[in-house]
Motif scaffolding. Structure first.
Motif, PDB file in Angstrom:
ATOM      1  N   LEU A 112       1.227  -0.816   0.284  1.00  6.74           N
ATOM      2  CA  LEU A 112      -0.342  -0.012   0.038  1.00  6.74           C
ATOM      3  C   LEU A 112       0.863   0.932  -0.011  1.00  6.74           C
ATOM      4  O   LEU A 112       0.165   2.777   0.079  1.00  6.74           O
ATOM      5  CB  LEU A 112      -0.842  -0.016   1.772  1.00  6.74           C
ATOM      6  N   GLN A 113       2.507   1.192   0.626  1.00  8.88           N
ATOM      7  CA  GLN A 113       2.822   2.506  -0.171  1.00  8.88           C
ATOM      8  C   GLN A 113       3.019   2.924  -1.347  1.00  8.88           C
ATOM      9  O   GLN A 113       3.179   2.103  -2.149  1.00  8.88           O
ATOM     10  CB  GLN A 113       4.201   1.946   0.216  1.00  8.88           C
ATOM     11  N   ASN A 114       2.821   4.380  -0.360  1.00  3.09           N
ATOM     12  CA  ASN A 114       2.649   5.313  -2.294  1.00  3.09           C
ATOM     13  C   ASN A 114       1.424   5.051  -3.515  1.00  3.09           C
ATOM     14  O   ASN A 114       1.390   5.103  -4.513  1.00  3.09           O
ATOM     15  CB  ASN A 114       3.694   5.653  -3.226  1.00  3.09           C
ATOM     16  N   LYS A 115       0.883   4.397  -2.790  1.00  2.00           N
ATOM     17  CA  LYS A 115      -0.701   4.245  -3.446  1.00  2.00           C
ATOM     18  C   LYS A 115      -1.711   4.364  -2.703  1.00  2.00           C
ATOM     19  O   LYS A 115      -3.082   4.012  -3.168  1.00  2.00           O
ATOM     20  CB  LYS A 115      -0.421   2.213  -3.829  1.00  2.00           C
ATOM     21  N   LYS A 116      -1.552   5.622  -2.248  1.00  5.81           N
ATOM     22  CA  LYS A 116      -2.913   6.042  -2.039  1.00  5.81           C
ATOM     23  C   LYS A 116      -3.957   7.014  -3.082  1.00  5.81           C
ATOM     24  O   LYS A 116      -4.816   6.996  -3.139  1.00  5.81           O
ATOM     25  CB  LYS A 116      -2.703   7.918  -1.188  1.00  5.81           C
ATOM     26  N   ASP A 117      -3.260   7.727  -4.044  1.00  4.17           N
ATOM     27  CA  ASP A 117      -3.672   7.608  -4.991  1.00  4.17           C
ATOM     28  C   ASP A 117      -4.955   6.588  -5.819  1.00  4.17           C
ATOM     29  O   ASP A 117      -5.860   6.924  -6.509  1.00  4.17           O
ATOM     30  CB  ASP A 117      -3.246   8.099  -6.401  1.00  4.17           C
ATOM     31  N   VAL A 118      -3.920   5.111  -6.003  1.00  3.12           N
ATOM     32  CA  VAL A 118      -5.136   4.260  -6.758  1.00  3.12           C
ATOM     33  C   VAL A 118      -6.275   3.751  -5.743  1.00  3.12           C
ATOM     34  O   VAL A 118      -6.903   3.473  -6.246  1.00  3.12           O
ATOM     35  CB  VAL A 118      -3.860   3.058  -6.740  1.00  3.12           C
ATOM     36  N   LEU A 119      -5.468   3.610  -4.513  1.00  6.98           N
ATOM     37  CA  LEU A 119      -7.033   3.168  -3.384  1.00  6.98           C
ATOM     38  C   LEU A 119      -8.094   4.538  -3.729  1.00  6.98           C
ATOM     39  O   LEU A 119      -9.014   4.039  -3.478  1.00  6.98           O
ATOM     40  CB  LEU A 119      -6.415   3.258  -1.705  1.00  6.98           C
ATOM     41  N   PHE A 120      -7.142   5.476  -3.340  1.00  4.92           N
ATOM     42  CA  PHE A 120      -8.947   6.473  -3.449  1.00  4.92           C
ATOM     43  C   PHE A 120      -9.408   7.337  -4.755  1.00  4.92           C
ATOM     44  O   PHE A 120     -10.459   7.899  -4.797  1.00  4.92           O
ATOM     45  CB  PHE A 120      -8.578   7.568  -2.173  1.00  4.92           C
ATOM     46  N   GLY A 121      -8.744   7.663  -6.062  1.00  2.75           N
ATOM     47  CA  GLY A 121      -8.579   7.786  -6.861  1.00  2.75           C
ATOM     48  C   GLY A 121      -8.627   9.508  -6.812  1.00  2.75           C
ATOM     49  O   GLY A 121      -7.639  10.004  -5.938  1.00  2.75           O
ATOM     50  N   ASN A 122      -9.913   9.327  -6.786  1.00  2.00           N
ATOM     51  CA  ASN A 122      -9.904  11.130  -7.415  1.00  2.00           C
ATOM     52  C   ASN A 122     -10.810  11.677  -6.750  1.00  2.00           C
ATOM     53  O   ASN A 122     -11.832  13.113  -5.911  1.00  2.00           O
ATOM     54  CB  ASN A 122     -10.101  12.181  -8.261  1.00  2.00           C
ATOM     55  N   LEU A 123     -11.028  10.792  -5.326  1.00  3.54           N
ATOM     56  CA  LEU A 123     -12.514  10.947  -4.051  1.00  3.54           C
ATOM     57  C   LEU A 123     -12.214  12.212  -3.619  1.00  3.54           C
ATOM     58  O   LEU A 123     -12.790  13.068  -3.352  1.00  3.54           O
ATOM     59  CB  LEU A 123     -12.437  10.418  -2.935  1.00  3.54           C
ATOM     60  N   PRO A 124     -11.184  13.191  -3.220  1.00  2.21           N
ATOM     61  CA  PRO A 124     -10.753  14.053  -2.644  1.00  2.21           C
ATOM     62  C   PRO A 124     -10.920  15.564  -3.794  1.00  2.21           C
ATOM     63  O   PRO A 124     -12.126  16.486  -3.154  1.00  2.21           O
ATOM     64  CB  PRO A 124      -9.100  14.301  -2.508  1.00  2.21           C
ATOM     65  N   GLU A 125     -10.822  15.146  -5.066  1.00  3.31           N
ATOM     66  CA  GLU A 125     -11.889  15.757  -5.888  1.00  3.31           C
ATOM     67  C   GLU A 125     -13.410  16.269  -6.083  1.00  3.31           C
ATOM     68  O   GLU A 125     -14.210  16.861  -6.157  1.00  3.31           O
ATOM     69  CB  GLU A 125     -10.745  15.570  -7.535  1.00  3.31           C
ATOM     70  N   ILE A 126     -13.967  15.741  -5.537  1.00  2.00           N
ATOM     71  CA  ILE A 126     -15.182  14.943  -5.840  1.00  2.00           C
ATOM     72  C   ILE A 126     -15.681  15.568  -4.109  1.00  2.00           C
ATOM     73  O   ILE A 126     -17.365  16.284  -4.066  1.00  2.00           O
ATOM     74  CB  ILE A 126     -15.747  13.711  -6.295  1.00  2.00           C
ATOM     75  N   TYR A 127     -15.502  15.309  -3.818  1.00  3.24           N
ATOM     76  CA  TYR A 127     -15.473  15.422  -1.696  1.00  3.24           C
ATOM     77  C   TYR A 127     -15.524  17.401  -2.343  1.00  3.24           C
ATOM     78  O   TYR A 127     -16.448  18.014  -1.617  1.00  3.24           O
ATOM     79  CB  TYR A 127     -14.914  15.764  -0.526  1.00  3.24           C
ATOM     80  N   GLU A 128     -14.286  17.967  -3.158  1.00  2.00           N
ATOM     81  CA  GLU A 128     -14.457  19.912  -2.794  1.00  2.00           C
ATOM     82  C   GLU A 128     -15.388  19.649  -3.383  1.00  2.00           C
ATOM     83  O   GLU A 128     -16.611  21.056  -3.525  1.00  2.00           O
ATOM     84  CB  GLU A 128     -13.079  19.638  -3.698  1.00  2.00           C
ATOM     85  N   PHE A 129     -15.606  19.169  -4.875  1.00  2.00           N
ATOM     86  CA  PHE A 129     -16.475  20.026  -5.641  1.00  2.00           C
ATOM     87  C   PHE A 129     -17.966  19.700  -5.140  1.00  2.00           C
ATOM     88  O   PHE A 129     -19.122  20.582  -5.449  1.00  2.00           O
ATOM     89  CB  PHE A 129     -16.577  18.844  -7.173  1.00  2.00           C
ATOM     90  N   HIS A 130     -18.540  18.853  -4.059  1.00  3.01           N
ATOM     91  CA  HIS A 130     -19.235  18.439  -3.856  1.00  3.01           C
ATOM     92  C   HIS A 130     -20.374  19.840  -2.509  1.00  3.01           C
ATOM     93  O   HIS A 130     -20.908  19.998  -2.587  1.00  3.01           O
ATOM     94  CB  HIS A 130     -19.894  17.558  -3.067  1.00  3.01           C
ATOM     95  N   ASN A 131     -18.515  19.499  -1.728  1.00  7.40           N
ATOM     96  CA  ASN A 131     -18.999  20.103  -0.766  1.00  7.40           C
ATOM     97  C   ASN A 131     -19.070  21.972  -0.844  1.00  7.40           C
ATOM     98  O   ASN A 131     -19.900  22.700  -0.241  1.00  7.40           O
ATOM     99  CB  ASN A 131     -17.612  20.332   0.122  1.00  7.40           C
ATOM    100  N   ARG A 132     -18.084  22.404  -2.051  1.00  7.89           N
ATOM    101  CA  ARG A 132     -18.006  23.976  -2.259  1.00  7.89           C
ATOM    102  C   ARG A 132     -19.495  24.046  -2.965  1.00  7.89           C
ATOM    103  O   ARG A 132     -19.494  25.104  -3.017  1.00  7.89           O
ATOM    104  CB  ARG A 132     -17.001  24.249  -2.572  1.00  7.89           C
ATOM    105  N   HIS A 133     -20.510  23.403  -4.103  1.00  9.02           N
ATOM    106  CA  HIS A 133     -21.060  23.640  -5.221  1.00  9.02           C
ATOM    107  C   HIS A 133     -22.218  22.881  -5.322  1.00  9.02           C
ATOM    108  O   HIS A 133     -22.927  23.481  -5.009  1.00  9.02           O
ATOM    109  CB  HIS A 133     -19.970  23.469  -6.301  1.00  9.02           C
ATOM    110  N   VAL A 134     -21.769  22.119  -5.432  1.00 11.96           N
ATOM    111  CA  VAL A 134     -23.053  20.960  -5.302  1.00 11.96           C
ATOM    112  C   VAL A 134     -24.044  21.143  -4.128  1.00 11.96           C
ATOM    113  O   VAL A 134     -25.027  21.044  -4.382  1.00 11.96           O
ATOM    114  CB  VAL A 134     -22.857  19.697  -5.426  1.00 11.96           C
TER     115      VAL A 134
END
Length: 898
Positions: free
Chosen positions: A620-642
């Protein structure tokens, strides 16, 4: 190509002419001429002229069929050894060979008789009769083997001809019969596998557990026997190969003759074909065995479902029989006990139903073929469990309120009885004095203060509290107690008036009569007007029913309730439903944003926590982007806009559709997330059991593991279209309908795009770049036929049946034909991939909409019908959709050309 299945059956094998071969009047020693021509030797044979023509022809035909086609095409060299014979024997041999030899001849060598007279006769005879032999090749008469060595190398001649080539006729016959027997074994084995495979493919799956278990056992036993046959055949071939190579193994100086080398190649080829057949059979058996196991799982699931469903239905019937809510405290308490017993009785069936539903969902996750049968049953089980639980809770609520109501009514009745007893117990003679009257008034006032114990905070609470349980019988009982309360209140009022007069001013003694309950004056309830609506019900009740709330609140509340029973029922307009949908959307959106935030803060951020680094597995080392994908981007989009934009739609619901239209491009981030999901799931399967995730889950107090929360974005994007559809139902023919329809189409298009992209990334074997093929317009599975389709020559082809199962991808520039494959990943659920098979340029295709005899088929032809593909859809609607899309592509290309 499976040569075993395609090669023609040879007319002769060694075992058919074994006696003729043992006579050794003609041999194929394995020697070769200088140009590789096979050598057939006719050694000295005393009874050569007595050999029947049929035997001679069979032996010669068999010998000429053994060398390879390449060697036979060069032509055969004939050596006739007649050194100890006469000219007549030479002539007879040449005549028979000329008339019956089936192969191409290159040269004929004759070792003439060694005796002087016969040699002289032979020289003269060959000159006189050469034309009579009608041979188109030279006939070379030789005096000795030394002369023969000038034409053929000694290493290619047997010892009888002065050569060094080792040849044993008995061993040669043994090898030939063994090779031919092995070839027949391989062919028979392949046919057995093919027959078994055909039987498997045509087997109908049973409908009960026992038959399925028997079928699985029978097929497994048959499979085991066939595997044993395969092992024996492989062992036979290996043993034969060892025997042929035995001279080389025994002596390093020995070399195999060309014929022996061909024998080795033949056996090796047969072994390779056997191995290929076994692999194809194993592949087909794996799929069939999996399907049988899944069928058995399904039959067990269906059997358990029927049993659990029967028990649950009985529980629901028993629960439905508890319709009575009781008419007294004792009966209500008995009903509560019975309800508790029923609840306890239902715990085990409910747990079994939940466990069975979970098992069904696991089957679905494991890509069971009967998903459409399992999923409704899981839904049904959960629905019944939820219905029983909800109905039980409702019963408890109703019975609880009934118990509370009856206790209040009992207290009110007891209060009335106590009041009547108080009035009756006051001695008349003692009330005649001022002191006695005052004492009686104090007793009455003190008693009236106890009425507060039966009061509620306000009439509306009483209405809301007991609305669901007031049956006609309970209403009649309440009215009776109400009347009793009014009567007792009136009695107290009159007694107070009398006592106050006595306490204020003493008059001459009067002998009053003590009141009795049965002589109390009766009054009917005052008539009230029917209120106009629910909203003014309480106001109307108080307006038409003036009462003293300080002393008789229970009477007021009961009156208010009975008045409201006759109020008009007002139907809520549609905008209330619309508002409810908006509120639900906002609430679920808030929960969604909170869940995303908890994942990012509780899992993703913790991966950078120095205190937890030692718990993170190396994979799992250095695989955070693989495990979570663009989940932070989705969170920011829904929290700030949707979420803020949806919350602004509470007052103006018609703006909701514009929110989705405005964010159409931004919602494409879900496509990126879904494309990464397979990689994320593979990584989770590898590391999901680590202590790191367990620690994070414990800190968050999550009931579900991380993988369940990583599915939330996939579930959320599909939720929006359901909400928009519900809103459309409530906004028909309104001015916002067009925007809602456009918003729904936008969301559905995004979902389709996400789904198509998930299929597209699973394409394998395509050498080009799919991004250069234009936009992906459609994708789906079909039955496909081609006019150049070959027959089923391999066992593994049996899985195709007649049509080929193909998954088609329609781009603006290309139509791809792929084969869907499902592979197990690390023992977990299967993942689908699409193996590229063929492609057609859209610029060179044509389409025929209707195929005679089947309205679900259409034709796509390529390069002026050089290739024709008949495609069968699962429905007429699907066929028409594809035809329409293909025509759009072709029309667009035509317009572009113009």
């Amino acid at each position: 190509t499976d040569e075993i299945m395609q090669q023609e059956i040879r007319p002769l094998v060694a075992v058919d002419i074994i006696e003729q071969l043992h006579r050794q009047f003609a041999i194929l020693s394995g020697g070769r001429g200088k140009d590789g021509a096979p050598i057939i030797t006719f050694p000295e044979c005393a009874g050569f002229s007595d050999i029947p023509d049929e035997d001679f022809l069979n032996v010669v035909t068999y010998l000429t069929s053994i060398p390879s086609l390449e060697a036979a095409s060069i032509g055969f060299i004939i050596i006739i050894d007649r050194r100890r014979d006469k000219w007549s024997a030479v002539k007879a041999s040449l005549t028979r060979i000329a008339g019956a030899f089936p192969g191409n001849l290159q040269l004929v060598f004759v070792l003439r008789p060694s005796r002087f007279i016969q040699r002289t006769i032979a020289d003269i005879g060959i000159k006189l009769y050469r034309d009579d032999f009608k041979m188109k090749v030279p006939i070379i008469m030789l005096n000795s083997v030394s002369d023969l060595h000038g034409y053929i190398d000694k290493s290619q001649l047997t010892r009888e001809l002065g050569g060094t080539l080792e040849y044993g006729h008995s061993q040669w016959i043994h090898h030939r019969t063994a090779i031919e027997n092995f070839a027949m074994t391989v062919k028979t084995t392949a046919q057995m596998l093919q027959t078994f495979g055909t039987d498997l493919a045509e087997t109908e799956l049973p409908n009960d557990v026992k038959c399925t278990e028997e079928l699985l056992s029978a097929h497994t036993d048959h499979h085991t026997k066939l595997k044993d046959e395969l092992k024996l055949a492989v062992k036979q071939g290996a043993t034969l190969l060892t025997c042929i190579r035995e001279p080389v193994t025994r002596s390093a100086n020995s070399k195999l003759s060309p014929d022996e080398l061909e024998n080795v190649a033949t056996v090796e080829r047969l072994l390779a074909q056997l191995d290929e057949t076994e692999k194809a059979f194993d592949q087909f058996w794996t799929k069939h065995h999996l399907k049988l196991e899944q069928c058995l799982q399904l039959r067990h699931f269906e059997h358990d479902f029927r049993e659990v469903k029967l028990v649950l239905d009985n529980l629901m019937e028993a629960q439905a029989s508890f319709a009575d809510i009781g008419d007294s405290v004792t009966r209500v308490e008995n009903f509560l006990k019975e309800q508790k017993q029923l609840e306890d009785k239902g715990q085990e069936p409910l747990e079994k139903a939940q466990s069975l539903a979970l098992h069904g969902e696991q089957l679905i996750q494991n890509n069971h073929y009967a998903v459409d049968s399992i999923r409704p049953k899981c839904v049904e089980l959960r629905r019944i469990c939820d219905d029983f639980t909800n109905e039980t809770k409702k019963k408890y609520d109703i019975l609880g309120k009934s118990l509370e109501l009856h206790k209040q009514l009992d207290k009110a009745s007891q209060w009335c009885e106590a009041g009547i007893y108080l009035l009756a117990s006051q001695a008349v003679d003692k009330c005649q004095s001022q002191e006695g009257a005052e004492t009686a008034l104090v007793e009455i006032e003190k008693f009236l203060l106890t009425a507060k114990e039966h009061q509620l905070s306000n009439p509306k609470d009483f209405y809301n509290q007991f609305d669901m349980i007031l049956t006609p019988e309970i209403k009649a009982n309440a009215q009776r107690i109400l009347q009793k309360l009014e009567d007792v209140q009136e009695m107290f009022d009159k007694r107070q008036v009398s006592l106050k007069k006595l306490a204020a001013k003493q008059t001459r003694p009067v002998q009053p009569v003590a009141p009795h309950p049965e002589s109390s004056p009766k009054r009917g309830s005052p008539k009230t007007t029917r209120p106009a609506g629910v909203g003014t019900c309480h106001e109307a009740a108080f307006k038409h029913t003036p009462v003293d709330l300080s002393s008789n609140t229970l009477v007021c509340l009961l009156r208010v309730y009975f008045l409201e029973q006759f109020a008009n029922t007002v139907t809520l307009p549609c905008f209330f439903s619309f508002s409810h949908i908006i509120n639900e959307l906002i609430e679920t959106e808030r929960v969604y944003v909170e869940e995303l935030q908890s994942i990012i803060e509780g899992y993703a951020s913790e991966m950078d926590n120095p205190n937890l680094v030692h718990l993170i597995p190396s994979a799992l080392q250095n695989k955070k982007d693989v495990l979570f994908g663009n989940l932070p981007e989705i969170y920011e989009f829904h929290n700030r806009h949707v979420l803020p934009e949806i919350e602004n739609c509470i007052e103006n619901p018609e703006l909701l559709a514009r929110c989705f239209l405005k964010r159409k491009e931004d919602l494409q981030i879900y496509e990126k997330y879904c494309q990464n999901k397979p990689r994320s799931e593979a990584l989770w399967r590898q590391c999901g059991d680590s202590v790191f995730f367990q620690e994070c889950q414990r800190k968050l107090d999550h009931k579900l593991s991380l993988d369940a929360y990583l599915l939330k974005p996939v579930q959320r994007i599909t939720k929006y279209q359901l909400i928009l559809k519900e809103m459309l139902k409530c906004s028909k023919n309104s001015e916002g309908t067009a925007d809602l329809e456009e918003a729904l189409a936008t969301v559905l298009d995004i979902i389709k795009s996400v789904n198509d992209s998930m299929h597209q990334i699973a394409i394998t074997g395509y050498e080009g770049d799919v991004s250069e093929l234009g936009k992906l317009l459609m994708q789906g599975s079909f039955n496909v036929w081609t006019d150049h389709k070959k027959g089923h020559n391999k066992v593994k082809d049996l899985a195709r049946f007649k049509p080929m199962q193909r998954h088609l991808f329609l781009y603006t520039k290309m139509l791809l034909f792929c084969k869907k494959r499902e592979e197990n990943t690390d023992g977990h659920e299967k993942t689908a991939s699409y193996s590229f098979k063929n492609s057609l340029k859209m610029s060179t295709v044509g389409i025929t909409e209707n195929v005679k005899g089947d309205n679900k088929k259409f034709e796509i032809w390529y390069n002026g019908r050089e290739e024709v593909y008949i495609i069968q859809a699962s429905s007429v609607e699907l066929k028409n959709t594809w035809i329409s899309e293909i025509r759009k592509v072709l029309t667009g290309q035509l317009e572009a050309c113009r």
